[in-house]
Design an enzyme around this catalytic site. Structure first.
Site, PDB file in Angstrom:
ATOM      1  N   CYS A   1      -3.983   1.775  11.055  1.00 54.79           N
ATOM      2  CA  CYS A   1      -4.215   0.939   9.881  1.00 54.79           C
ATOM      3  C   CYS A   1      -5.708   0.604   9.750  1.00 54.79           C
ATOM      4  O   CYS A   1      -6.507   1.483   9.456  1.00 54.79           O
ATOM      5  CB  CYS A   1      -3.342  -0.312   9.928  1.00 54.79           C
ATOM      6  SG  CYS A   1      -3.148  -1.139   8.328  1.00 54.79           S
TER       7      CYS A   1
ATOM      8  N   HIS B   1       2.319   1.556  11.012  1.00 50.69           N
ATOM      9  CA  HIS B   1       2.694   0.698  12.129  1.00 50.69           C
ATOM     10  C   HIS B   1       4.065   1.154  12.641  1.00 50.69           C
ATOM     11  O   HIS B   1       4.904   1.621  11.871  1.00 50.69           O
ATOM     12  CB  HIS B   1       2.784  -0.761  11.683  1.00 50.69           C
ATOM     13  CG  HIS B   1       1.469  -1.347  11.276  1.00 50.69           C
ATOM     14  ND1 HIS B   1       0.468  -1.637  12.179  1.00 50.69           N
ATOM     15  CD2 HIS B   1       0.989  -1.690  10.060  1.00 50.69           C
ATOM     16  CE1 HIS B   1      -0.558  -2.154  11.540  1.00 50.69           C
ATOM     17  NE2 HIS B   1      -0.276  -2.190  10.242  1.00 50.69           N
TER      18      HIS B   1
END
Length: 522
Positions: free
Chosen positions: A337, A468
């Protein structure tokens, strides 16, 4: 089983942060579910950077998602209607009903509290109409005198539904008796009447060592009984809310594969790495200074709430040069991310989403991508297939994860052809071109449309992704670890087993018969 009109409530409060409230709510959700009840967790307001995504695309706290999973139900935004995500400098983003709502400073909190309370109370009321039991969690301490007037998560919630309260104290920190008695003294009389029992958490040793302590505690704490002494449980494998969990030392003399996660100031979603830490012969450690980096097999730049400030922090503390040096020496570097954004050429914020409008910073220059922040946050659970090959026959392997980010990252060309313009002063462009090792390819394809996510350098040593939960995927995790030289066969990371282990541990040490009586579900 007859269904009541409104769910029976149970409130879990703590004497302080990290007393174990989240984990105990998780355990109770699983226990009630095992006993045949439809149960849901509730936390009016989370303050955490560990966030996740519900099936319908709403952002709530990761700990609440874990509690819903333990309860065997889909996470829903009503379970956590308010999420505060600290951004630094006494400022937080307010996520209301699963969507970004405002940015506030600490001094402006009280002006919003009544509006937010109405949302929290309505969410709880809706939740109670759909379940048999709602296990509610407080935050921090319920008796912080300077904050109590603005309370929308502790005793105000318990009073709203007239809920029995269990107060949790952490004996591992010391001073548990004083903390429990002191909390009771500072509660208002009508609040104190709702506290029906204590739970002493994280006990190490023989309970007989407490001697007459529990009797004396009851005498001094308004005749409140202790309903359980929960022994310390290591390697829980369940998502936690507080980053205090990162302070726990790693004690495993058999570890062979060393993974260093950079502890960014605004590190988010640190439970991404729980599956790695659960593997035998693997060490996962968090580092924040160059002298802590060592010679790991892999370095991970994790997710962050604020990419641009944390990218600056990497330079300020002097970690950029050591990280790049390790990559040149063969260490694998991964970005998840915000960490993925940092691996690119540059990160820009033309609209002032997380920095001053027009801010641009150079990344580490190891992947040919640019990131641009936009106002709309992408929050979605995803299914994907692996594109880059991390092992024999793995291409096309299914992956599950979730995205939660505001940046949009684009590939600028297939390989690096120039220096990242100041990202690494003192390094010539030839060295940087050598780091690219030729073509880069997408990590995976997001279903159903097949658009690409992430990028992998051709040698597999540098890669990043927005997903994630990547390491929850067993085949992917094991293949990647084997590329690092790990020689173990690996095991499945089964959060269901973790929930059952936790529930068994708590059930064995808690007076569940009395708790069921208090809740009204005998």
């Amino acid at each position: 089983m007859p269904q009541p009109n409104l769910a029976k409530p149970l409130m879990i409060l703590g004497t302080h942060s990290n007393a174990g409230k989240s984990i105990l709510v998780t355990a109770l959700c699983r226990i009630f579910a095992q006993d045949g009840y439809r149960v849901a967790p509730f936390k009016a307001q989370n303050m955490a950077l560990n966030a996740g995504v519900t099936p319908d695309g709403h952002e709530i706290g990761r700990a609440t998602i874990a509690q819903a999973e333990a309860a065997g139900v889909a996470p829903h935004v009503d379970m956590n209607p308010i999420l505060l995500k600290p951004e630094g400098h006494r400022r937080s983003q307010v996520v209301l009903n699963g969507k970004p709502y405002a940015h506030i400073k600490a001094e402006n909190w009280y002006s919003l509290k009544n509006e937010l309370w109405n949302h929290a109370a309505s969410a709880l009321d809706r939740l109670r109409s759909r379940y048999d039991v709602v296990v509610m969690e407080g935050a921090g301490s319920p008796v912080e005198i300077n904050l109590k007037a603005g309370d929308i998560v502790n005793m105000r919630v318990a009073c709203h539904v007239n809920s029995p309260v269990l107060l949790v104290g952490d004996i591992d920190r010391g001073g548990v008796f004083a903390s429990l008695v002191g909390t009771m003294v500072l509660l208002e009389p009508h609040e104190r009447e709702l506290v029906k029992g204590f739970i002493i958490n994280k006990f190490r040793g023989d309970v007989s060592l407490l001697g007459d302590g529990l009797t004396m505690l009851q005498e001094r704490a308004f005749n409140t009984p202790t309903l359980g002494v929960i022994p310390y449980l290591d390697q829980i494998g369940v998502a936690e809310e507080d980053s205090v969990a990162l302070e726990r030392p790693i004690i495993n003399s058999t570890n062979q594969t060393d993974i260093a996660v950079i502890r960014l100031p605004r590190l988010a979603n640190f439970d991404d790495f729980d599956p790695l830490a659960q593997e035998t012969s693997v060490t996962v450690r968090y580092v924040s200074q160059p002298n802590e980096l060592g010679q790991p097999e892999a370095i991970i730049l994790p997710g962050t709430k604020m990419t641009l400030p944390d990218l600056e922090w990497l330079h300020e503390v002097g970690l950029v040069e050591p990280i790049l040096a390790r990559v040149e020496q063969g260490t694998t570097l991964v970005g998840i991310c915000g960490g993925y954004q940092m691996l690119g050429q540059q990160v820009s914020d033309p609209q002032g989403v997380e920095a001053e409008a027009g801010t641009t910073r150079h990344g580490l220059g190891l992947l040919p991508v640019n990131t641009r922040f936009e106002g709309e946050k992408r929050t979605v659970q995803v299914q994907a297939t692996l594109s880059a090959c991390f092992g024999e026959g793995l291409q096309g392997t299914p992956l599950r994860g979730y995205e939660i980010h505001m940046g949009r990252t684009e590939i600028i060309h297939g390989k690096l052809t120039s220096s990242p313009l100041g990202a690494t002063e003192g390094r010539d462009s030839a060295n940087l071109i050598a780091l690219s090792k030729g073509e880069a390819s997408p990590l995976c394809r997001i279903q159903p449309d097949g658009h690409a996510d992430g990028l992998v350098r051709a040698d597999g040593r540098v890669w990043g992704s927005y997903l994630h939960g990547l390491f929850d995927n067993d085949a992917f995790r094991h293949a990647w670890l084997h590329r690092l030289g790990w020689q173990d066969e690996g095991q499945s990371f089964d959060r269901e087993q973790a929930y059952n282990r936790l529930a068994d541990h708590v059930r064995a040490n808690l007076n569940m018969a009395e708790i069921r009586r208090l809740v009204g579900i005998e």
